[in-house]
Scaffold this motif. Structure first.
Motif, PDB file in Angstrom:
ATOM      1  N   SER A   9       0.858  -1.184   0.000  1.00 23.55           N
ATOM      2  CA  SER A   9       0.000   0.000   0.000  1.00 23.55           C
ATOM      3  C   SER A   9       0.892   1.229   0.000  1.00 23.55           C
ATOM      4  O   SER A   9       1.358   1.657   1.050  1.00 23.55           O
ATOM      5  CB  SER A   9      -0.900  -0.038   1.250  1.00 23.55           C
ATOM      6  N   VAL A  10       1.152   1.791  -1.158  1.00 25.64           N
ATOM      7  CA  VAL A  10       2.187   2.831  -1.254  1.00 25.64           C
ATOM      8  C   VAL A  10       1.680   4.200  -1.713  1.00 25.64           C
ATOM      9  O   VAL A  10       2.390   5.184  -1.573  1.00 25.64           O
ATOM     10  CB  VAL A  10       3.330   2.387  -2.215  1.00 25.64           C
ATOM     11  N   HIS A  11       0.453   4.276  -2.251  1.00 28.60           N
ATOM     12  CA  HIS A  11      -0.020   5.557  -2.797  1.00 28.60           C
ATOM     13  C   HIS A  11      -0.571   6.431  -1.663  1.00 28.60           C
ATOM     14  O   HIS A  11       0.040   7.444  -1.302  1.00 28.60           O
ATOM     15  CB  HIS A  11      -1.050   5.298  -3.895  1.00 28.60           C
ATOM     16  N   HIS A  12      -1.679   6.033  -1.064  1.00 29.22           N
ATOM     17  CA  HIS A  12      -2.255   6.800   0.050  1.00 29.22           C
ATOM     18  C   HIS A  12      -2.545   5.925   1.269  1.00 29.22           C
ATOM     19  O   HIS A  12      -3.281   6.352   2.150  1.00 29.22           O
ATOM     20  CB  HIS A  12      -3.561   7.475  -0.389  1.00 29.22           C
ATOM     21  N   GLY A  13      -1.997   4.698   1.298  1.00 31.99           N
ATOM     22  CA  GLY A  13      -2.314   3.817   2.435  1.00 31.99           C
ATOM     23  C   GLY A  13      -3.748   3.312   2.387  1.00 31.99           C
ATOM     24  O   GLY A  13      -4.290   2.862   3.398  1.00 31.99           O
ATOM     25  N   ASN A  14      -4.374   3.339   1.202  1.00 34.82           N
ATOM     26  CA  ASN A  14      -5.775   2.915   1.083  1.00 34.82           C
ATOM     27  C   ASN A  14      -5.945   1.426   1.389  1.00 34.82           C
ATOM     28  O   ASN A  14      -6.836   1.017   2.132  1.00 34.82           O
ATOM     29  CB  ASN A  14      -6.300   3.186  -0.336  1.00 34.82           C
ATOM     30  N   THR A  15      -5.076   0.638   0.782  1.00 37.10           N
ATOM     31  CA  THR A  15      -5.181  -0.816   0.957  1.00 37.10           C
ATOM     32  C   THR A  15      -4.839  -1.191   2.402  1.00 37.10           C
ATOM     33  O   THR A  15      -5.473  -2.078   2.992  1.00 37.10           O
ATOM     34  CB  THR A  15      -4.240  -1.525  -0.034  1.00 37.10           C
ATOM     35  N   ILE A  53      -4.355  -0.763  -7.424  1.00 39.66           N
ATOM     36  CA  ILE A  53      -4.180  -1.099  -8.853  1.00 39.66           C
ATOM     37  C   ILE A  53      -3.282  -0.032  -9.487  1.00 39.66           C
ATOM     38  O   ILE A  53      -3.537   1.168  -9.352  1.00 39.66           O
ATOM     39  CB  ILE A  53      -5.545  -1.161  -9.575  1.00 39.66           C
ATOM     40  N   TYR A  54      -2.230  -0.491 -10.137  1.00 42.62           N
ATOM     41  CA  TYR A  54      -1.247   0.399 -10.769  1.00 42.62           C
ATOM     42  C   TYR A  54      -1.142   0.039 -12.244  1.00 42.62           C
ATOM     43  O   TYR A  54      -0.712  -1.073 -12.560  1.00 42.62           O
ATOM     44  CB  TYR A  54       0.122   0.258 -10.067  1.00 42.62           C
ATOM     45  N   PHE A  55      -1.552   0.959 -13.101  1.00 41.86           N
ATOM     46  CA  PHE A  55      -1.530   0.710 -14.547  1.00 41.86           C
ATOM     47  C   PHE A  55      -2.180  -0.652 -14.850  1.00 41.86           C
ATOM     48  O   PHE A  55      -1.602  -1.510 -15.513  1.00 41.86           O
ATOM     49  CB  PHE A  55      -0.094   0.794 -15.081  1.00 41.86           C
ATOM     50  N   SER A  56      -3.372  -0.824 -14.266  1.00 39.62           N
ATOM     51  CA  SER A  56      -4.217  -2.017 -14.470  1.00 39.62           C
ATOM     52  C   SER A  56      -3.664  -3.307 -13.866  1.00 39.62           C
ATOM     53  O   SER A  56      -4.122  -4.400 -14.215  1.00 39.62           O
ATOM     54  CB  SER A  56      -4.508  -2.249 -15.966  1.00 39.62           C
ATOM     55  N   THR A  81      -7.794  -2.037  -3.966  1.00 35.04           N
ATOM     56  CA  THR A  81      -8.420  -0.710  -3.996  1.00 35.04           C
ATOM     57  C   THR A  81      -7.974  -0.060  -5.298  1.00 35.04           C
ATOM     58  O   THR A  81      -6.882  -0.327  -5.790  1.00 35.04           O
ATOM     59  CB  THR A  81      -8.020   0.159  -2.784  1.00 35.04           C
ATOM     60  N   GLY A  83      -8.693   3.521  -8.213  1.00 33.76           N
ATOM     61  CA  GLY A  83      -9.346   4.785  -8.537  1.00 33.76           C
ATOM     62  C   GLY A  83     -10.449   4.581  -9.554  1.00 33.76           C
ATOM     63  O   GLY A  83     -11.510   5.211  -9.490  1.00 33.76           O
ATOM     64  N   GLY A  84     -10.207   3.709 -10.533  1.00 30.55           N
ATOM     65  CA  GLY A  84     -11.150   3.512 -11.641  1.00 30.55           C
ATOM     66  C   GLY A  84     -11.849   2.171 -11.591  1.00 30.55           C
ATOM     67  O   GLY A  84     -13.058   2.080 -11.389  1.00 30.55           O
ATOM     68  N   SER A  85     -11.076   1.089 -11.768  1.00 35.62           N
ATOM     69  CA  SER A  85     -11.691  -0.237 -11.755  1.00 35.62           C
ATOM     70  C   SER A  85     -10.698  -1.314 -11.322  1.00 35.62           C
ATOM     71  O   SER A  85      -9.484  -1.167 -11.496  1.00 35.62           O
ATOM     72  CB  SER A  85     -12.253  -0.583 -13.134  1.00 35.62           C
ATOM     73  N   TYR A 111      -8.830   6.387  -2.601  1.00 35.29           N
ATOM     74  CA  TYR A 111      -8.450   7.773  -2.940  1.00 35.29           C
ATOM     75  C   TYR A 111      -7.274   7.773  -3.920  1.00 35.29           C
ATOM     76  O   TYR A 111      -6.266   7.104  -3.706  1.00 35.29           O
ATOM     77  CB  TYR A 111      -8.079   8.499  -1.648  1.00 35.29           C
TER      78      TYR A 111
HETATM   79  C1  LIG Z   1       1.067   5.401 -10.500  1.00 41.57           C
HETATM   80  C2  LIG Z   1      -0.386   5.057 -10.277  1.00 41.57           C
HETATM   81  C3  LIG Z   1      -1.082   4.302 -11.209  1.00 41.57           C
HETATM   82  C4  LIG Z   1      -2.439   3.974 -11.006  1.00 41.57           C
HETATM   83  N1  LIG Z   1      -3.083   3.233 -11.944  1.00 41.57           N
HETATM   84  C5  LIG Z   1      -4.402   2.916 -11.761  1.00 41.57           C
HETATM   85  C6  LIG Z   1      -5.105   2.121 -12.724  1.00 41.57           C
HETATM   86  O1  LIG Z   1      -4.565   1.697 -13.751  1.00 41.57           O
HETATM   87  N2  LIG Z   1      -6.419   1.864 -12.490  1.00 41.57           N
HETATM   88  C7  LIG Z   1      -7.085   2.303 -11.384  1.00 41.57           C
HETATM   89  O2  LIG Z   1      -8.274   2.029 -11.225  1.00 41.57           O
HETATM   90  N3  LIG Z   1      -6.431   3.040 -10.422  1.00 41.57           N
HETATM   91  C8  LIG Z   1      -5.112   3.344 -10.584  1.00 41.57           C
HETATM   92  N4  LIG Z   1      -4.428   4.066  -9.618  1.00 41.57           N
HETATM   93  C9  LIG Z   1      -5.144   4.426  -8.363  1.00 41.57           C
HETATM   94  C10 LIG Z   1      -4.816   3.445  -7.215  1.00 41.57           C
HETATM   95  O3  LIG Z   1      -5.092   2.125  -7.593  1.00 41.57           O
HETATM   96  C11 LIG Z   1      -5.640   3.771  -5.961  1.00 41.57           C
HETATM   97  O4  LIG Z   1      -5.411   5.086  -5.513  1.00 41.57           O
HETATM   98  C12 LIG Z   1      -5.326   2.750  -4.856  1.00 41.57           C
HETATM   99  O5  LIG Z   1      -6.327   2.850  -3.851  1.00 41.57           O
HETATM  100  C13 LIG Z   1      -3.953   2.966  -4.239  1.00 41.57           C
HETATM  101  O6  LIG Z   1      -3.795   2.066  -3.187  1.00 41.57           O
HETATM  102  P1  LIG Z   1      -2.713   2.279  -2.020  1.00 41.57           P
HETATM  103  O7  LIG Z   1      -2.942   3.634  -1.404  1.00 41.57           O
HETATM  104  O8  LIG Z   1      -3.018   1.166  -1.057  1.00 41.57           O
HETATM  105  O9  LIG Z   1      -1.364   2.113  -2.657  1.00 41.57           O
HETATM  106  C14 LIG Z   1      -3.089   4.408  -9.815  1.00 41.57           C
HETATM  107  C15 LIG Z   1      -2.378   5.163  -8.873  1.00 41.57           C
HETATM  108  C16 LIG Z   1      -1.037   5.491  -9.087  1.00 41.57           C
HETATM  109  C17 LIG Z   1      -0.294   6.300  -8.051  1.00 41.57           C
END
Ligand SMILES: Cc1cc2nc3c(=O)[nH]c(=O)nc-3n(C[C@H](O)[C@H](O)[C@H](O)COP(=O)(O)O)c2cc1C
Length: 143
Positions: A9-15, A53-56, A81, A83-85, A111
């Motif tokens: 969980s590296v983006h916002h700690g969502n997971t 999810i990172y780049f799907s 978790t 942002g989109g799907s 988030y």
């Molecule tokens: C570099 C990057 C790429 C992402 N790519 C996607 C994506 O392809 N599809 C999607 O639905 N969300 C995408 N997201 C949103 C993250 O999946 C979402 O914010 C997730 O909750 C992050 O979880 P974390 O805070 O536990 O790391 C992306 C976020 C980042 C920072």
């Protein structure tokens, strides 16, 4: 029945928020794959993999963890978790190679301030929220 969730969980700690909410209600060990990249999973009967999810895809670090540390023929559940799907393909490809059985999948919004979303204050603000966590607890309880 010993259960664990391995997460990144590296983006916002969502997971992390989601899996900690689960661990408060369920008897389950949490393994942060960033801090414990060599954790031993052999004693667990059921293992969850959780990631944003990172780049799907699931995050590269959790894919590497599963490739390296997951023993063959385990029962697996997936959490994400996004942002989109949701998209589980990247991790499922590794699980196939390990002859693991996926017994359930759960995803919810998280988030997201990646790229252009930052300009509008991010999307899915406040997620995972209380309802998301409640649904995740129910999901794990039913497994
Ligand atoms: C570099 C990057 C790429 C992402 N790519 C996607 C994506 O392809 N599809 C999607 O639905 N969300 C995408 N997201 C949103 C993250 O999946 C979402 O914010 C997730 O909750 C992050 O979880 P974390 O805070 O536990 O790391 C992306 C976020 C980042 C920072």
């Amino acid at each position: 029945m010993r259960k664990a969730i391995v997460y990144v969980s590296v983006h916002h700690g969502n997971t992390e928020k989601l899996v900690k909410g689960i661990a408060e209600e369920c008897q389950i060990d949490l393994i942060d794959a960033v801090n414990q990249p060599d954790a031993d999973l052999s004693s667990y009967d059921m293992i969850g993999f959780a990631s944003g999810i990172y780049f799907s895809k699931f995050h590269q670090l959790i894919l590497e963890f599963a490739e390296k540390n997951l023993p063959d023929e385990k029962k697996i559940f997936l959490l994400c978790t996004y942002g989109g799907s949701a998209n589980y393909k990247s991790i499922e490809q590794i699980l196939d190679k390990k002859r693991s059985k996926v017994i359930g999948k759960f995803g919810c919004k998280g988030y997201d301030t990646f790229g252009p979303f930052k300009l509008v204050g991010g999307i899915a603000k406040g997620h995972p929220d209380e309802d998301d966590i409640k649904n995740a607890v129910e999901f794990v309880t039913r497994l």
